[in-house]
Enzyme design. Structure first.
Site, PDB file in Angstrom:
ATOM      1  CG  ASP A 111      -1.867   1.179   1.240  1.00  0.00           C
ATOM      2  OD1 ASP A 111      -1.444   2.255   1.678  1.00  0.00           O
ATOM      3  OD2 ASP A 111      -3.013   1.019   0.793  1.00  0.00           O
ATOM      4  CB  THR A 149      -1.886   5.698  -2.271  1.00  0.00           C
ATOM      5  OG1 THR A 149      -1.693   4.295  -2.052  1.00  0.00           O
ATOM      6  CG2 THR A 149      -3.064   6.165  -1.432  1.00  0.00           C
ATOM      7  CB  THR A 150       0.947   2.688  -5.638  1.00  0.00           C
ATOM      8  OG1 THR A 150       0.994   2.145  -4.315  1.00  0.00           O
ATOM      9  CG2 THR A 150       2.258   2.387  -6.346  1.00  0.00           C
ATOM     10  CG  ASP A 208      -6.678  -0.260  -0.295  1.00  0.00           C
ATOM     11  OD1 ASP A 208      -6.778   0.809   0.323  1.00  0.00           O
ATOM     12  OD2 ASP A 208      -5.586  -0.798  -0.554  1.00  0.00           O
TER      13      ASP A 208
END
Length: 537
Positions: free
Chosen positions: A62, A95-96, A387
């Site tokens: 994450d 997010t990545t 998520d």
């Protein structure tokens, strides 16, 4: 006057970097952050191991968690970390991808700067490209409804792909969909009504969701009631124990009778405080801190159910669901502070059981019991479910999805290339660079799956002219219609990633002068001279 140099206007103890040197240094810092997380992107991305100062281990892919656990010092790198935090707050996933895109945008901008294009021109081009990308995404999105359970399960499975619990994706996705639909009301999903409680020691496929709140705490005394119907709940955020004086004090007792009298008075004062709680009508005590043995025995004799050291997240959920106020000063408690429910009971052995709160007054709260063989596994499962729940929430609330597997990025990149021909001047180059940066997402997904990045991007572009939803299936290493095959993403996640990445890239490009002060060290002082040891300061 001749012979005089430039006056010194900057503190010589400050480090100053100007012009292109400042730009290149800031871009290098941003790219370094992106390089850290890009290997985690996609279903075949790798995990990172984070070890803190006391040896606690976190295994995750994450992006937000990875960057949160790193002690990043460079100010520009911190700005990139903020991208991940914003993405997590607004969209709950992606997010990545947002960080990788920010790094790619700055890398492309650096190449343009080296050819002589001014950063202000690039910023204007990026703003136009970002706005057009939003428009293209809206046109590319597919409308869905909450009644289409298959779509909700598929979008959850896409979010789960690449996580350590991926083998149980079907089970996890269905639980998340059930939970989201259970708390959905008027098209809105309040994830605060879904509690994630870890219960290590079993298998992941034993994970289940239950109506009501489940607290991983057993009642304090075996003689306390196992079940309380129509409970009146008091939440206390203070120790329930015999108070000791804060300051050192001493007094002399010169006889056994006086000692007995002192102890009896102390006990009477303490029991008066406990009676203050019970006089409100409370039949259940939930404490955030310690409840000592004396209080425990007293509550047991009065037939009260009590648990202690409940964590902050659980306390907030219980307060919200039951209507109980969190009371910090016991002497201020009143009947109005109490919450209510239909039933509180303990299930399981006395010392290993859990407390269930059912029929909560204010909300339809549910709990997902996260099962796994170790705490590391349940920790990872909690992040995975968070998520999945967020992308399900986005889909139910927005009613839209886009094809996954890099299909949406290729579609928007091709749209931006076509749009760039209508943009005048050098801004056209910035729009085209934005399109290339978008392709960094499917490129990194392909690299992490062991595929050739150049061949894959070229194949995706070619296939996209035939099938607009053409994307990567990293398991078969083929290009397929991802929408038809259930590989789908949240539109909100994609739009927020582009918005956050372009905004931070433009912020970095605006900086042409950087002043950095030396870190100031606190002067060592004797403990007794520390300001925190002085009363009233």
């Amino acid at each position: 006057m001749a012979g005089l140099g430039q006056p010194t206007i900057i503190d010589p103890r400050k480090e100053q970097t100007q012009g292109k040197d400042a730009l290149h240094m800031n871009i290098a810092a941003a790219k370094a952050v992106a390089n850290i997380v890009k290997t985690t992107l996609g279903p075949k991305g790798m995990d990172k191991m984070l070890v803190n100062g006391v040896g606690d281990i976190v295994l995750t892919n994450d992006g937000a968690m990875i960057l949160k656990g790193m002690e990043i010092e460079h100010p520009t790198a911190k700005m990139i970390v903020e991208v991940a935090k914003t993405q997590e707050t607004i969209a709950g996933d992606g997010t990545t991808g947002a960080v990788v895109l920010a790094g790619a945008l700055l890398e492309k901008a650096e190449g343009l700067i080296d050819t002589g294009i001014h950063p202000a021109v690039i910023i204007k081009g990026f703003l136009k490209a970002s706005g057009k990308a939003m428009e293209l995404l809206d046109n590319y999105a597919v409308e869905v409804t909450k009644e289409n359970r298959e779509v909700l399960v598929n979008i959850a499975k896409t979010a789960i792909a690449g996580k350590s619990s991926e083998a149980f994706a079907d089970h996890i996705a269905n639980i998340c969909v059930d939970a989201a639909l259970e708390v959905e009301e008027d098209g809105k999903v309040d994830l605060n009504n879904i509690m994630l409680t870890q219960d290590p020691g079993q298998q992941i496929d034993d994970t289940e969701f239950l109506e009501g709140i489940v607290v991983n705490k057993a009642r304090l005394h075996s003689a306390m009631p196992e079940k309380v119907e129509k409970p009146k709940i008091a939440i206390l955020a203070s120790d329930i124990s015999v108070k000791k004086t804060k300051n050192k004090a001493s007094f002399q007792i010169d006889s056994a009778d006086k000692m007995k009298e002192f102890l009896e008075q102390e006990k009477a004062d303490f029991e008066a405080m406990l009676d203050r709680i019970l006089d409100t009508g409370a039949t259940v005590i939930i404490g955030t801190k310690n409840i000592d043995q004396v209080a425990m025995d007293y509550f047991q004799k009065k037939g009260v159910y009590a648990i202690r050291r409940v964590n902050e997240d659980d306390i907030k959920a219980i307060s919200r669901a039951t209507g109980a106020h969190i009371v910090k000063n016991i002497m201020d408690i009143s009947e109005k502070d109490l919450g209510s429910a239909e039933l509180i009971e303990q299930i399981g052995a006395f010392d290993l059981g859990k407390t269930y709160i059912r029929g909560c007054k204010n909300t339809n709260t549910i709990t997902i019991l996260l099962r796994g063989s170790t705490e590391h596994i349940t920790d990872n499962l909690e992040r995975t479910m968070d998520d999945a729940l967020n992308v399900i929430k986005n889909t139910i609330e927005d009613g839209t999805i886009v094809a996954g597997g890099g299909a949406s990025e290729i579609e928007i990149a091709q749209g931006l290339r076509a749009y760039s021909t209508s943009v005048e001047g050098r801004e056209q180059l910035a729009v085209a660079a934005f399109a290339e940066a978008l392709e960094s997402i499917p490129r990194e997904i392909a690299i992490n799956a062991g595929m050739d990045s150049i061949d894959t991007i070229l194949a995706l572009r070619a296939k996209h002219t035939e099938i607009k939803n053409a994307g990567l299936d990293v398991y078969s290493t083929e290009i397929i219609d991802t929408l038809e095959n259930g590989i789908v993403d949240s539109l909100r996640v994609k739009k927020q990633a582009i918005k956050s990445a372009s905004e931070v890239a433009n912020m970095v490009l605006r900086v042409d002068d950087m002043l950095k002060a030396q870190r100031q060290q606190m002067m060592d002082v004797n403990p007794e001279h520390n300001i925190h040891n002085y009363e009233g300061m």
